[in-house]
Design a protein around this motif. Structure first.
Motif, PDB file in Angstrom:
ATOM      1  N   TRP A 173       0.834  -1.202   0.000  1.00  0.00           N
ATOM      2  CA  TRP A 173       0.000   0.000   0.000  1.00  0.00           C
ATOM      3  C   TRP A 173       0.872   1.257   0.000  1.00  0.00           C
ATOM      4  O   TRP A 173       0.634   2.196  -0.766  1.00  0.00           O
ATOM      5  N   GLU A 174       1.900   1.280   0.859  1.00  0.00           N
ATOM      6  CA  GLU A 174       2.790   2.442   0.908  1.00  0.00           C
ATOM      7  C   GLU A 174       3.526   2.640  -0.407  1.00  0.00           C
ATOM      8  O   GLU A 174       3.722   3.783  -0.859  1.00  0.00           O
ATOM      9  N   MET A 175       3.927   1.555  -1.042  1.00  0.00           N
ATOM     10  CA  MET A 175       4.641   1.665  -2.310  1.00  0.00           C
ATOM     11  C   MET A 175       3.742   2.257  -3.389  1.00  0.00           C
ATOM     12  O   MET A 175       4.213   2.962  -4.285  1.00  0.00           O
ATOM     13  N   THR A 176       2.439   2.005  -3.304  1.00  0.00           N
ATOM     14  CA  THR A 176       1.475   2.567  -4.253  1.00  0.00           C
ATOM     15  C   THR A 176       1.170   4.022  -3.960  1.00  0.00           C
ATOM     16  O   THR A 176       1.251   4.887  -4.840  1.00  0.00           O
ATOM     17  N   HIS A 177       0.820   4.317  -2.720  1.00  0.00           N
ATOM     18  CA  HIS A 177       0.225   5.611  -2.386  1.00  0.00           C
ATOM     19  C   HIS A 177       1.182   6.610  -1.744  1.00  0.00           C
ATOM     20  O   HIS A 177       0.839   7.796  -1.656  1.00  0.00           O
ATOM     21  N   ARG A 178       2.328   6.162  -1.283  1.00  0.00           N
ATOM     22  CA  ARG A 178       3.252   7.092  -0.616  1.00  0.00           C
ATOM     23  C   ARG A 178       4.608   7.163  -1.285  1.00  0.00           C
ATOM     24  O   ARG A 178       5.174   8.247  -1.468  1.00  0.00           O
ATOM     25  N   ASP A 179       5.138   5.985  -1.690  1.00  0.00           N
ATOM     26  CA  ASP A 179       6.516   5.941  -2.177  1.00  0.00           C
ATOM     27  C   ASP A 179       6.644   6.162  -3.673  1.00  0.00           C
ATOM     28  O   ASP A 179       7.742   6.447  -4.165  1.00  0.00           O
ATOM     29  N   GLY A 180       5.544   5.993  -4.412  1.00  0.00           N
ATOM     30  CA  GLY A 180       5.601   6.235  -5.849  1.00  0.00           C
ATOM     31  C   GLY A 180       6.263   5.143  -6.664  1.00  0.00           C
ATOM     32  O   GLY A 180       6.686   5.384  -7.795  1.00  0.00           O
ATOM     33  N   ASP A 181       6.353   3.932  -6.127  1.00  0.00           N
ATOM     34  CA  ASP A 181       6.949   2.827  -6.877  1.00  0.00           C
ATOM     35  C   ASP A 181       6.000   2.378  -7.989  1.00  0.00           C
ATOM     36  O   ASP A 181       4.779   2.410  -7.821  1.00  0.00           O
ATOM     37  N   ASP A 182       6.574   1.914  -9.083  1.00  0.00           N
ATOM     38  CA  ASP A 182       5.739   1.430 -10.188  1.00  0.00           C
ATOM     39  C   ASP A 182       5.816  -0.079 -10.351  1.00  0.00           C
ATOM     40  O   ASP A 182       5.346  -0.626 -11.345  1.00  0.00           O
ATOM     41  N   LEU A 183       6.379  -0.783  -9.382  1.00  0.00           N
ATOM     42  CA  LEU A 183       6.526  -2.239  -9.500  1.00  0.00           C
ATOM     43  C   LEU A 183       5.181  -2.932  -9.404  1.00  0.00           C
ATOM     44  O   LEU A 183       4.219  -2.408  -8.842  1.00  0.00           O
ATOM     45  N   VAL A 184       5.130  -4.139  -9.976  1.00  0.00           N
ATOM     46  CA  VAL A 184       3.934  -4.981  -9.893  1.00  0.00           C
ATOM     47  C   VAL A 184       4.352  -6.342  -9.363  1.00  0.00           C
ATOM     48  O   VAL A 184       5.261  -6.979  -9.906  1.00  0.00           O
ATOM     49  N   LEU A 185       3.699  -6.783  -8.294  1.00  0.00           N
ATOM     50  CA  LEU A 185       3.960  -8.095  -7.717  1.00  0.00           C
ATOM     51  C   LEU A 185       3.155  -9.122  -8.495  1.00  0.00           C
ATOM     52  O   LEU A 185       1.920  -9.051  -8.535  1.00  0.00           O
ATOM     53  N   ASP A 186       3.834 -10.079  -9.092  1.00  0.00           N
ATOM     54  CA  ASP A 186       3.163 -11.024  -9.975  1.00  0.00           C
ATOM     55  C   ASP A 186       2.172 -11.922  -9.232  1.00  0.00           C
ATOM     56  O   ASP A 186       1.063 -12.157  -9.695  1.00  0.00           O
ATOM     57  N   GLN A 187       2.584 -12.425  -8.075  1.00  0.00           N
ATOM     58  CA  GLN A 187       1.717 -13.340  -7.302  1.00  0.00           C
ATOM     59  C   GLN A 187       1.913 -13.095  -5.811  1.00  0.00           C
ATOM     60  O   GLN A 187       3.036 -13.060  -5.320  1.00  0.00           O
ATOM     61  N   PHE A 188       0.807 -12.922  -5.111  1.00  0.00           N
ATOM     62  CA  PHE A 188       0.815 -12.722  -3.661  1.00  0.00           C
ATOM     63  C   PHE A 188       0.090 -13.918  -3.047  1.00  0.00           C
ATOM     64  O   PHE A 188      -1.066 -14.194  -3.379  1.00  0.00           O
ATOM     65  N   VAL A 189       0.787 -14.648  -2.161  1.00  0.00           N
ATOM     66  CA  VAL A 189       0.196 -15.807  -1.504  1.00  0.00           C
ATOM     67  C   VAL A 189       0.259 -15.597  -0.001  1.00  0.00           C
ATOM     68  O   VAL A 189       1.345 -15.497   0.572  1.00  0.00           O
ATOM     69  N   THR A 190      -0.892 -15.475   0.630  1.00  0.00           N
ATOM     70  CA  THR A 190      -0.947 -15.324   2.080  1.00  0.00           C
ATOM     71  C   THR A 190      -1.287 -16.675   2.708  1.00  0.00           C
ATOM     72  O   THR A 190      -2.099 -17.433   2.171  1.00  0.00           O
ATOM     73  N   MET A 191      -0.674 -16.962   3.847  1.00  0.00           N
ATOM     74  CA  MET A 191      -0.856 -18.249   4.526  1.00  0.00           C
ATOM     75  C   MET A 191      -1.124 -18.004   6.002  1.00  0.00           C
ATOM     76  O   MET A 191      -0.342 -17.324   6.676  1.00  0.00           O
ATOM     77  N   GLY A 192      -2.231 -18.517   6.511  1.00  0.00           N
ATOM     78  CA  GLY A 192      -2.560 -18.308   7.923  1.00  0.00           C
ATOM     79  C   GLY A 192      -2.657 -16.835   8.253  1.00  0.00           C
ATOM     80  O   GLY A 192      -2.207 -16.389   9.308  1.00  0.00           O
ATOM     81  N   SER A 193      -3.269 -16.070   7.359  1.00  0.00           N
ATOM     82  CA  SER A 193      -3.288 -14.609   7.491  1.00  0.00           C
ATOM     83  C   SER A 193      -4.362 -14.113   8.454  1.00  0.00           C
ATOM     84  O   SER A 193      -5.505 -14.593   8.413  1.00  0.00           O
ATOM     85  N   PRO A 194      -4.036 -13.110   9.270  1.00  0.00           N
ATOM     86  CA  PRO A 194      -5.039 -12.492  10.145  1.00  0.00           C
ATOM     87  C   PRO A 194      -5.724 -11.288   9.503  1.00  0.00           C
ATOM     88  O   PRO A 194      -6.442 -10.557  10.171  1.00  0.00           O
ATOM     89  N   LEU A 195      -5.509 -11.066   8.200  1.00  0.00           N
ATOM     90  CA  LEU A 195      -6.041  -9.869   7.546  1.00  0.00           C
ATOM     91  C   LEU A 195      -7.567  -9.807   7.549  1.00  0.00           C
ATOM     92  O   LEU A 195      -8.143  -8.741   7.338  1.00  0.00           O
ATOM     93  N   GLY A 196      -8.223 -10.929   7.791  1.00  0.00           N
ATOM     94  CA  GLY A 196      -9.674 -10.921   7.852  1.00  0.00           C
ATOM     95  C   GLY A 196     -10.227 -10.482   9.198  1.00  0.00           C
ATOM     96  O   GLY A 196     -11.441 -10.285   9.342  1.00  0.00           O
ATOM     97  N   GLN A 197      -9.365 -10.321  10.191  1.00  0.00           N
ATOM     98  CA  GLN A 197      -9.820  -9.906  11.519  1.00  0.00           C
ATOM     99  C   GLN A 197     -10.281  -8.451  11.488  1.00  0.00           C
ATOM    100  O   GLN A 197      -9.629  -7.585  10.883  1.00  0.00           O
ATOM    101  N   ASN A 198     -11.374  -8.158  12.161  1.00  0.00           N
ATOM    102  CA  ASN A 198     -11.864  -6.782  12.223  1.00  0.00           C
ATOM    103  C   ASN A 198     -10.830  -5.845  12.819  1.00  0.00           C
ATOM    104  O   ASN A 198     -10.684  -4.706  12.373  1.00  0.00           O
TER     105      ASN A 198
END
Length: 299
Positions: A173-198
Motif C-alpha cells: 500500500w505504501e509503495m502505491t500511495h506514498r513511495d511512488g513505486d511502479d513495480l507490480v507483484l506477480d503473485q501474492f500468496v498469504t498463509m494463515g493470514s489475520p487480515l480478515g480480523q476486524n
C-alpha cells in the motif's frame, strides 16, 4: 524469484531458517510437480527470505527445537485421519467462534485470551503503534528486496505467513500511495493470514480511505491459504474482505483455498506452523503453476 516473509515470534538465524523453509517448500513443490522442483533447485537465487524478526525481538530461536518436527513433516506426505479429526474438532471450532466473538466485541478479549494470545496481542500492538519505528523498519526490509527484484526484471511470487501478510499488505500500500513505486507483484500468496480480523482491517494501511485509495495497486494475483483450525486465520476467507480490489480492476483475481496443516512439535498439532504450510501439496501446486508460467513466458 520466490520471496518469503514470516510472521511474529523469534525465528532461527537467517541461514538456518532459510534452509529449513526452502526444504519444506521444495518438498511441497515436488509433491505437485517433480520437474518444477528440480528446476527451482537448479536456478540460483530462486528463493529469498525477509528476516525481520531479529530486529523486532532481539533474539533468534534455536533451530534445534524444531529440527525433528521439520524432518517429520517433510517425511509425511499427507494428513492422517487423526490430524484431520483434531484440526476440525468441536473444541477447535468452539474456540474459533469464541475468538471471532472477541474480534467483534473487543471488551471480551481479556476474558478469552490465553497467555500465548496475550503475547501475540502485545507484539501486534508494537507493530501497529510503530514503537521505535519497528514497523517502518520491517516494511522497508521487504520493500528493498521487492525493488531489487523489480529493477532486475525478475517476476516475484511473495509468500507471506501470518503477520508477514500484514507487513506485506502495508508495504505494498505504501509503495502505491506514498513511495511512488511502479513495480507490480506477480503473485501474492498469504498463509494463515489475520487480515480478515476486524481489528486488523480497521488498522492496516488505507483503512481510512475509500475506493481505489483503500488498496494497493501493485498485486497481479492473490491467493489466500488457510488451514482448517488455524486460530490466527479466524476468518479464513479474504476474497469477501478484499474483493473490491478485483471489482476496481486493481488485480486480476483473489481467491481462497483451504488445506490441512499437519505439523507437530513434541506431538502437539500446530495448524498455524509455517513449515506445515510450505510443505503442503496445495502450496506446492500454486508455486509450481507460477514457476511454469514464468518459464513459458521466457520462451
Amino acid at each position: 524469484m520466490i520471496l518469503y516473509i514470516p510472521g511474529l515470534l523469534p525465528k532461527p538465524e537467517p541461514a538456518a531458517h532459510r534452509e529449513a523453509l526452502y526444504r519444506c517448500l521444495i518438498e511441497g513443490v515436488r509433491r505437485a510437480d517433480e520437474l518444477v522442483a528440480e528446476s527451482i533447485q537448479q536456478t540460483s537465487h530462486s528463493f529469498d527470505l525477509v528476516s525481520w524478526t531479529f530486529d523486532f525481538y532481539g533474539e533468534h530461536r534455536d533451530i534445534g527445537i524444531d529440527r525433528e518436527a521439520i524432518e517429520a513433516v517433510i517425511a509425511q506426505r499427507r494428513p492422517t485421519r487423526n490430524d484431520i479429526r483434531e484440526a476440525s474438532s468441536w473444541s477447535r471450532r468452539a474456540l474459533n467462534w469464541a475468538y471471532r466473538l472477541g474480534d467483534l466485541l473487543p471488551f471480551l478479549i481479556r476474558h478469552l485470551a490465553s497467555e500465548k494470545m496475550e503475547l501475540h496481542l502485545r507484539d501486534l500492538h508494537r507493530y501497529m503503534h510503530n514503537t521505535n519505528g519497528i514497523a517502518d523498519h520491517a516494511r522497508e526490509m521487504l520493500k528493498v528486496t521487492l525493488r531489487a527484484a523489480w529493477e532486475s526484471r525478475r517476476p516475484t511470487l511473495l509468500l507471506a505467513h501470518s503477520m508477514g501478510s500484514v507487513i506485506a499488505f502495508d508495504s505494498l500500500w505504501e509503495m502505491t500511495h506514498r513511495d511512488g513505486d511502479d513495480l507490480v507483484l506477480d503473485q501474492f500468496v498469504t498463509m494463515g493470514s489475520p487480515l480478515g480480523q476486524n481489528y486488523l482491517k480497521k488498522r492496516i494501511k488505507g483503512n481510512d480511505r475509500r475506493g481505489r485509495e483503500r488498496y494497493p495497486h501493485n498485486i497481479r494475483r492473490w491467493i489466500n491459504l488457510a488451514s482448517v483450525g488455524d486460530m490466527t486465520a479466524i476468518d479464513p476467507y479474504l476474497a469477501d474482505d478484499f474483493g473490491d480490489m478485483a471489482r476496481l480492476k486493481l488485480l486480476e483475481s483473489i481467491e481462497d483455498r483451504r488445506l490441512y496443516n499437519y505439523f507437530r512439535l513434541d506431538g502437539q498439532l500446530n495448524v498455524h506452523a509455517e513449515y506445515g504450510y510450505l510443505v503442503n501439496t496445495k502450496t506446492g501446486r500454486i508455486v509450481a503453476d507460477w514457476w511454469q508460467k514464468q518459464i513459458r513466458t521466457q520462451r
